[in-house]
Design an enzyme around this catalytic site. Structure first.
Site, PDB file in Angstrom:
ATOM      1  N   HIS A  97       6.742  40.374  46.109  1.00 47.03           N
ATOM      2  CA  HIS A  97       5.802  41.216  46.861  1.00 47.03           C
ATOM      3  C   HIS A  97       6.308  42.644  47.109  1.00 47.03           C
ATOM      4  O   HIS A  97       6.168  43.171  48.214  1.00 47.03           O
ATOM      5  CB  HIS A  97       5.453  40.542  48.185  1.00 47.03           C
ATOM      6  N   HIS A 170      -3.255  39.931  51.009  1.00 48.94           N
ATOM      7  CA  HIS A 170      -2.639  38.650  51.349  1.00 48.94           C
ATOM      8  C   HIS A 170      -3.267  38.022  52.601  1.00 48.94           C
ATOM      9  O   HIS A 170      -2.564  37.396  53.406  1.00 48.94           O
ATOM     10  CB  HIS A 170      -1.129  38.845  51.535  1.00 48.94           C
ATOM     11  N   GLU A 288      -5.227  35.430  46.334  1.00 47.84           N
ATOM     12  CA  GLU A 288      -4.588  36.690  45.951  1.00 47.84           C
ATOM     13  C   GLU A 288      -4.966  37.034  44.515  1.00 47.84           C
ATOM     14  O   GLU A 288      -4.446  36.447  43.572  1.00 47.84           O
ATOM     15  CB  GLU A 288      -3.065  36.556  46.069  1.00 47.84           C
TER      16      GLU A 288
END
Ligand code: BGC
Length: 321
Positions: A97, A170, A288
């Site tokens: 991420h 997210h 996502e």
């Protein structure tokens, strides 16, 4: 009634977009994070109490994740002959991420771009070399609440050097339920990208037929979530996998539908090729939209390379009814 209100949120700001169809969405400038989606009087996503919690809690709740969402094996990749090391921020195992300070932990600039069908544009600059990535990247994320109760998220970016770019949101969708196990999910994917023990895609596609990953016929999230007899479920202990929405031409596609016991329905459309389903939190599941994990090291996957000077553009729609 005011369609966009701006209020202080710790040292950040909160933009609340009141759509003409009743959907209300609040986004803060920290992480361009969705902190609330309210529909028919119910919370659609999980929220923390305040900015401090958003800064300190794990899990990227509601955040805009980047520069590269999901995993990069060993934090290394090669672009145009140059090897880059973006670090292993997740327990030293892999890059996750966007690194230690990804877009989720940065302050974004905000600008109202439409007062009628309310829309706010969030911008950020990721410097050349920031978190190890090449290229000064100008990112723009536009969130709009459309009249038909769609939250539309539009991602744009341009870099001065060739780089990789894989933004996502997210949010953990609860659809007003305390537990997601009885939410019926339908994912329009014939395959997932199976992972190894390090949660890195093996590079193959695995057909979902006859596995717990077959959501082509709608089924409850909870139905097979504890079926650890499948090796992919045994590795992750839950759904934490990238579903293949498409593998070829880029176009807007119907990726998933979720129906809560209350009847509240969420539909997700995207032009991104993958959809990571993360159900590790029983109170909310993530949809996502993204390039497949570890695409920088998998030439057979749709390319996440953003060439110098080229414009990246992508859209994801979350519609509530
Ligand atoms: C990842 C999970 C991770 C979660 C929260 C998801 O996108 O796939 O493995 O635990 O984010 O950090």
């Amino acid at each position: 009634m005011q369609k966009i209100t701006v209020t202080p949120y710790g040292e950040a700001e909160k933009y609340t977009l009141q759509g003409n169809g009743g959907l209300s969405v609040s986004v803060i400038t920290y992480g361009a994070t969705l902190v609330d989606i309210t529909y028919k009087g119910k919370p659609m996503i999980l929220s923390h109490a305040d900015l401090e919690e958003y800064k300190t809690a794990d899990g990227y709740w509601g955040a805009t994740v980047g520069r590269y969402a999901n995993r990069i094996e060993k934090g290394k990749f090669t672009l145009e002959g140059v090897e880059y090391d973006v670090g292993c921020n997740e327990a030293g195992r892999y890059h996750l991420h966007g690194g230690v300070v990804g877009t989720d932990k940065k302050m974004w600039a905000a600008k109202i771009v439409d007062e009628n069908e309310p829309a706010v544009e969030f911008t950020n600059i990721l410097e050349d070399g920031e978190e190890g990535y090449p290229g000064r990247l100008e990112v723009k994320v536009t969130m709009r609440v459309c009249d038909d109760n769609t939250l539309s998220i539009n991602y744009e970016a341009v870099s001065d050097k060739t780089t990789v770019f894989n933004p996502t949101n997210h949010a953990y969708f609860s659809l007003g339920e305390e537990n997601t196990k009885d939410i019926v999910l339908n994912i329009f994917a014939d395959a997932i990208t199976p992972v190894d023990e390090m949660l890195i895609p093996t590079g193959e596609l695995m057909n979902v037929g006859g596995t717990p990953f077959d959501f082509r016929t709608p089924k409850k999230i909870g139905q097979d979530i504890a079926d650890l007899s499948h090796p992919q479920m045994a590795i992750c202990g839950t759904y934490d996998h990238n579903f293949v929405i498409f593998n070829t031409r880029r176009a807007m596609r119907f990726a998933a539908r979720a129906v809560a016991p209350s009847g509240i329905t969420l539909e997700c459309h995207t032009d991104m090729p993958g959809l990571q389903i993360y159900a590790g939190n029983p109170a909310g599941f993530c949809l996502e939209t993204q390039f497949y994990p570890d695409s920088p090291n998998k030439p057979q996957f749709p390319s996440c390379t953003l060439k110098a000077g080229e414009k990246f553009q992508s859209a994801t729609h979350y519609k509530f009814f």
